[in-house]
Design a protein around this motif. Structure first.
Motif, short mmCIF file in Angstrom:
data_model
loop_
_atom_site.label_atom_id
_atom_site.label_comp_id
_atom_site.label_asym_id
_atom_site.label_seq_id
_atom_site.Cartn_x
_atom_site.Cartn_y
_atom_site.Cartn_z
N ASN A 1 0.58 -61.38 -9.37
CA ASN A 1 -0.15 -60.77 -8.25
C ASN A 1 0.08 -61.57 -6.97
OD1 ASN A 1 -1.94 -62.99 -8.28
ND2 ASN A 1 -3.44 -61.91 -9.52
N THR A 2 -0.32 -61.00 -5.85
CA THR A 2 0.02 -61.59 -4.56
C THR A 2 -0.54 -62.98 -4.35
OG1 THR A 2 0.31 -59.42 -3.53
CG2 THR A 2 -0.12 -61.26 -2.07
N PRO A 3 -1.83 -63.25 -4.61
CA PRO A 3 -2.33 -64.62 -4.39
C PRO A 3 -1.58 -65.65 -5.22
CG PRO A 3 -4.15 -63.08 -4.61
CD PRO A 3 -2.92 -62.33 -5.00
N TRP A 4 -1.31 -65.34 -6.48
CA TRP A 4 -0.61 -66.28 -7.35
C TRP A 4 0.82 -66.48 -6.86
CZ3 TRP A 4 3.64 -66.05 -10.65
CH2 TRP A 4 3.76 -67.10 -11.57
N LYS A 5 1.46 -65.39 -6.45
CA LYS A 5 2.84 -65.46 -5.97
C LYS A 5 2.94 -66.40 -4.76
CE LYS A 5 4.49 -61.43 -5.10
NZ LYS A 5 5.38 -61.01 -6.19
N LEU A 6 2.05 -66.20 -3.80
CA LEU A 6 2.12 -67.00 -2.57
C LEU A 6 1.79 -68.46 -2.83
CD1 LEU A 6 0.48 -64.55 -0.01
CD2 LEU A 6 2.91 -64.92 -0.47
N THR A 7 0.91 -68.71 -3.78
CA THR A 7 0.50 -70.08 -4.09
C THR A 7 1.57 -70.85 -4.84
OG1 THR A 7 -1.83 -69.42 -4.17
CG2 THR A 7 -1.25 -71.48 -5.26
N THR A 8 2.34 -70.15 -5.68
CA THR A 8 3.24 -70.86 -6.60
C THR A 8 4.72 -70.75 -6.28
OG1 THR A 8 3.42 -68.96 -8.12
CG2 THR A 8 1.60 -70.51 -8.49
#
Length: 213
Positions: free
Chosen positions: A137-144
């Motif tokens: 998902n987007t939050p996880w993608k941007l964080t990692t």
């Protein structure tokens, strides 16, 4: 400068704009298997199945690989969207099968990483012919994504980020060290291309600061 891939479109105006900007196409196994004369990557169609609430379409993927796989920049190994470690187990089985095919001996494959995966789960799979596709998902993608880019580069592999449709996210991908990204917005609207391509060509200091550099 990152490579940019746009979802395949048949609209001549949009194709002309993409060609002039040097973008490539992302061909989905669940879509029309036409390259429109572009360089391209091959997606496995799992995202379409996820959106429709359907199981993975093995037959469609096999047809796409047979027709377009050998000449693709890379192929996304079948995965389970938001499937965590179950997705990785699914991908490992497919990766083994795909690597056995003579026509694909020189092909690069990308493993899709999802929420709940960590570098230790995929490190042994990554190498010059097996890179990383950042899903989730987007939050996880941007964080990692910076973490995944480092892992890929440490092993001589590439890192691609999926579903990137804004100038801000393109700049964040650049700051994270991604090699490429894909999006669908420019395939629908030619007017969306100039600001997104500018972000690709001129990542700004804001993105670098956001990435903690």
């Amino acid at each position: 400068m990152m490579l940019a891939y746009a979802s395949r479109t048949g609209t001549r105006r949009n194709l002309a704009a993409l060609r002039a900007a040097g973008w490539r196409l992302m061909i989905s196994a669940r879509g029309a298997l036409r390259t429109e004369g572009f360089r391209y990557a091959l997606d496995n169609g799992a995202w379409t199945a996820f959106q429709r609430g359907e199981p993975f379409d093995t037959a469609a993927f096999e047809r796409a690989v047979a027709r377009l796989g050998p000449d693709a920049d890379w192929i996304v190994v079948p995965d389970i969207v938001m499937g965590g470690l179950a997705s990785l187990r699914f991908s490992r089985r497919w990766l083994h099968r795909l690597r056995q095919r003579r026509a694909l001996r020189e092909t690069t494959f990308l493993i899709a990483v999802q929420n709940d995966m960590e570098p230790r789960h995929v490190r042994r799979l990554v190498g010059p012919r097996t890179g990383i596709f950042v899903g989730g998902n987007t939050p996880w993608k941007l964080t990692t994504m910076a973490m995944w880019a480092r892992l890929a580069h440490d092993h001589g592999a590439i890192c691609h980020v999926g579903r990137v449709n804004s100038a801000r996210r393109i700049r964040l991908c650049a700051a994270a060290g991604a090699d490429s990204f894909d999006g669908s917005g420019v395939s629908r609207f030619a007017s969306a291309l100039p600001p997104l391509d500018l972000a690709r060509r001129q990542p700004d200091i804001e993105a670098w600061l956001a990435a903690g550099r």
